[in-house]
Structures are given as C-alpha cells and as structure tokens.
Design a protein around this motif. Sequence first.
Motif, PDB file in Angstrom:
ATOM      1  N   CYS A 176       0.822  -1.223   0.000  1.00  0.00           N
ATOM      2  CA  CYS A 176       0.000   0.000   0.000  1.00  0.00           C
ATOM      3  C   CYS A 176       0.849   1.263   0.000  1.00  0.00           C
ATOM      4  O   CYS A 176       0.814   2.063  -0.924  1.00  0.00           O
ATOM      5  CB  CYS A 176      -0.879   0.039   1.244  1.00  0.00           C
ATOM      6  N   VAL A 177       1.614   1.436   1.077  1.00  0.00           N
ATOM      7  CA  VAL A 177       2.384   2.665   1.249  1.00  0.00           C
ATOM      8  C   VAL A 177       3.816   2.528   0.751  1.00  0.00           C
ATOM      9  O   VAL A 177       4.471   3.521   0.461  1.00  0.00           O
ATOM     10  CB  VAL A 177       2.391   3.103   2.728  1.00  0.00           C
ATOM     11  N   GLN A 178       4.299   1.306   0.615  1.00  0.00           N
ATOM     12  CA  GLN A 178       5.685   1.106   0.220  1.00  0.00           C
ATOM     13  C   GLN A 178       6.004   1.683  -1.157  1.00  0.00           C
ATOM     14  O   GLN A 178       7.074   2.275  -1.339  1.00  0.00           O
ATOM     15  CB  GLN A 178       6.041  -0.384   0.277  1.00  0.00           C
ATOM     16  N   CYS A 208      -3.984  -3.908  -1.138  1.00  0.00           N
ATOM     17  CA  CYS A 208      -3.646  -3.999   0.278  1.00  0.00           C
ATOM     18  C   CYS A 208      -3.889  -5.415   0.793  1.00  0.00           C
ATOM     19  O   CYS A 208      -4.882  -6.055   0.442  1.00  0.00           O
ATOM     20  CB  CYS A 208      -4.494  -2.995   1.053  1.00  0.00           C
ATOM     21  N   CYS A 209      -2.991  -5.908   1.635  1.00  0.00           N
ATOM     22  CA  CYS A 209      -3.133  -7.260   2.167  1.00  0.00           C
ATOM     23  C   CYS A 209      -4.355  -7.403   3.069  1.00  0.00           C
ATOM     24  O   CYS A 209      -4.833  -8.512   3.301  1.00  0.00           O
ATOM     25  CB  CYS A 209      -1.877  -7.668   2.930  1.00  0.00           C
ATOM     26  N   ASN A 229      -7.328 -10.342  -3.173  1.00  0.00           N
ATOM     27  CA  ASN A 229      -5.950 -10.710  -3.498  1.00  0.00           C
ATOM     28  C   ASN A 229      -5.850 -12.155  -3.951  1.00  0.00           C
ATOM     29  O   ASN A 229      -5.118 -12.477  -4.897  1.00  0.00           O
ATOM     30  CB  ASN A 229      -5.045 -10.474  -2.285  1.00  0.00           C
ATOM     31  N   ILE A 230      -6.565 -13.026  -3.276  1.00  0.00           N
ATOM     32  CA  ILE A 230      -6.558 -14.438  -3.673  1.00  0.00           C
ATOM     33  C   ILE A 230      -7.061 -14.572  -5.112  1.00  0.00           C
ATOM     34  O   ILE A 230      -6.474 -15.291  -5.931  1.00  0.00           O
ATOM     35  CB  ILE A 230      -7.422 -15.270  -2.707  1.00  0.00           C
ATOM     36  N   ALA A 253       3.116 -11.453   7.473  1.00  0.00           N
ATOM     37  CA  ALA A 253       2.470 -12.075   8.629  1.00  0.00           C
ATOM     38  C   ALA A 253       0.972 -12.225   8.406  1.00  0.00           C
ATOM     39  O   ALA A 253       0.373 -13.244   8.780  1.00  0.00           O
ATOM     40  CB  ALA A 253       2.731 -11.243   9.884  1.00  0.00           C
ATOM     41  N   PHE A 254       0.349 -11.223   7.775  1.00  0.00           N
ATOM     42  CA  PHE A 254      -1.100 -11.275   7.584  1.00  0.00           C
ATOM     43  C   PHE A 254      -1.486 -12.226   6.458  1.00  0.00           C
ATOM     44  O   PHE A 254      -2.432 -13.009   6.598  1.00  0.00           O
ATOM     45  CB  PHE A 254      -1.651  -9.873   7.305  1.00  0.00           C
ATOM     46  N   VAL A 255      -0.762 -12.208   5.354  1.00  0.00           N
ATOM     47  CA  VAL A 255      -1.082 -13.116   4.245  1.00  0.00           C
ATOM     48  C   VAL A 255      -0.930 -14.572   4.689  1.00  0.00           C
ATOM     49  O   VAL A 255      -1.700 -15.445   4.276  1.00  0.00           O
ATOM     50  CB  VAL A 255      -0.206 -12.811   3.017  1.00  0.00           C
TER      51      VAL A 255
END
Length: 405
Positions: A176-178, A208-209, A229-230, A253-255
């Motif tokens: 997102c922000v990267q 976004c994740c 995303n999937i 970590a979230f994915v």
Amino acid sequence: MQTNLSEQARTLARADEAESILRSCVHCGFCNATCPTYQVLGNELDGPRGRIYLIKQLLEGEDVGAKTQQHLDRCLSCRNCETTCPSGVTYHALLDIGRAELERRVARPTGERMLREGLRQVIPRPMVFKTLLTAGRLARPFLPTSLRQKIPVDKVAAKPRPPARHSRRMLILEGCVQPALSPNTNAATARVLDRLGISVIAAPQAGCCGATDYHLNAQDAGLARARRNIDAWWPAIEAGAEAIVLTASGCGAFVKEYGHLLRDDPRYATKAARTSELARDLVEVLRAEPLDALQTGERKRIAFHCPCTLQHAQKLGGAVEAILTRLGYDLTDVPDAHLCCGSAGTYSITQPELAATLRERKLDALESGQPDLIATANIGCQTHLAGANRTRVQHWIELIEDALQ
C-alpha cells in the motif's frame, strides 16, 4: 483459566476459538516481562495477562466501557508475549476477537472514529496515499513537529526492474504505502532475484493485504481485501507460480494467516490455505538460494532491526542477520532486540506518545553499537524509525542490491 462465555458471546463466529485460547492461559505472567507497553506503563491491564482478563470479562457478559477499550487499543499486537508464553497462548487471535466484539458494544468518541476511518480510506489505497504524501511534502515546513516527522523528506525513485525472463517465477505483493515511501524496495528485490534466476511478477489487481482494515477492527473489510488478493493471484498460482514474495514483514504475517482467517468460508477456504502456503517473506526465498552469486565484499557496520512481524509472528528472527553476515556485513549487537519499535501498523498514529517512547528506546539500542546505518524488513518500522532523523534506515534488500552494483 476457567471460562464461562455468555449466551451472547457463544453466538460469535469464533466463540469456540476464544474459549479455547482463554482456557489455555495459566496466568503465569511471563508475558508481562517482555511486553513493551507493560514495561513503559507498569499497569497490569496494559500487559497481555491483564488484557486477557479484560477480554474474558467482556465475553462473559460483564459491563465494559472506554477504559477497557483504551487498554486493548494500547496493545501493539507485537506478539512478543506469544514468543515468551510457555503455554502457547495465541494471544493475537484472542485480541482480534475481543477487539471486534468491544467495537460493536462500545461507541468511540467522534474524533477517534474519524481518525480510524480516515486511516482506512487512505492507507490501503496507493494512489490516494501517494497524492496526500506529495501534498504533505510540499506543506511539511508548515506542519507541527509530530506530523512533520511522519512525512519522509527524501523522495527516492525506483530503478528499472528486469523483464520476466526466467522459467522460475514468483508473485510479489507491491503493498500500500511502500510504493510511495520506499519505491525502490520491490525494484531492488526484483533485480536481486533476477541475479539468482528468478523473475518476479505483480498481479495488478492485488492490493492492500487487508491488515490495516483488520487491525482497525474493520475485520470484514480486511477479509474482503484478502479475498480480492486471492482472486488476483489465483491464475498465476494455477499457472505454477513458485511463491508469493512479501518484502514487508507486516504484510507477510497477515497473508500467512489467510488460511486460518478464511477457513470457514466455503468458497475461499481451500484457496486461502494454498495462498498462505505459498506466502514467503523475502528472507525465506533468499536463504534457500545459492548466495555465492551475491557475494558483495561489503564491510559496512549494520544494526539490524528485526520487526515484530518477522521475529514473533513469522518466527524468522535471526534469518536476515544470518544472510547479511554471510554476505560480509558487520552486524552490531542490539540489546533487547525482541522489543517493538512502536510502529505497529497505524499504532504510531493512533497512540503517538507511546509509539514515540518506544521508538526512542529502540533507537538507543540500535545505535549503541555505533552502526553506519540501520536495516530493517518492514516499511512501517523503516518509516517510523527514520522519522526521528537520527541514523539512516533502509530495507535490507536495498543494501544488498546497492553493494552488487
């Protein structure tokens, strides 16, 4: 601990999971010894054990209010306590369940609601974030110090990426922000992996994740992003993509939790499990490759900040340090390396005073070995630490890529 959920709590989708987690806690208190907020505030209710009691009371039907919400909001979700816990309590899952139910039962002040909604509308949308960041840079000299620190001065352009030319292919999440804050991180990743015979490809529809929404208690919105995303990745997964590379450990970590969080979704359970299986932090990809092709001869003195999402959530503490050492970097010792820097997603915005205190402690530890620069593995930590304008902070893959050139 003995638990008796209320009838209302038993109707929650994750009631059984919450009860199981509560029963696994033996209230030994080892968790408080490594909890950053407990160390700063010294309040039992600002440590994991106290928060578990608060969630227990909530789910047993006792009255709760703004004080309960305050203590749960102060948690960084760093999961340090899970690394420490001898009973294997999955505290972060219980916290998510408790926060969601508390959000439903306790109304927030208008200012807090507006801030959280604003974060949800800006951070997960790369173009919106980039536009506001550009405006913020122009207005930076006129902003208050607390806000000015959150806007990076340097505007670094991404270098070109190599074409997808190898038979080995991996997906990459742009983030997102990267792309706005550190646009060269993923480009550097693409060039380093290209040197190793791996092409990285991005699915434009993937966004976004979902972690920002999810951890701001908009959990349905976070899971909706996970499903999108999937869907975006699935054609490439079916075509044989080797992995999904995550260069931000928070996203990784979230994915990796998609499979657990969507396990009861009949349409997505199988796909989510497969997606989580393929999710790889960048360090997991590199350490499995022949690194002789990346020998740099570097002797820079580096302090590595291992993000909580890398060491506690993904259990990859020491992995980046091992690669940097193999490639010739001189790593300094970092006291209390297990403690959080205070970034924690949006925490540095929703809890600025605590976040600033934790950052100063972390920078003192990182700078104690007099490094030339600080390396990290998560864009949130990178931006938060750099905001203090002390030692330069950079993603570790960019150090390697720069040395290769």
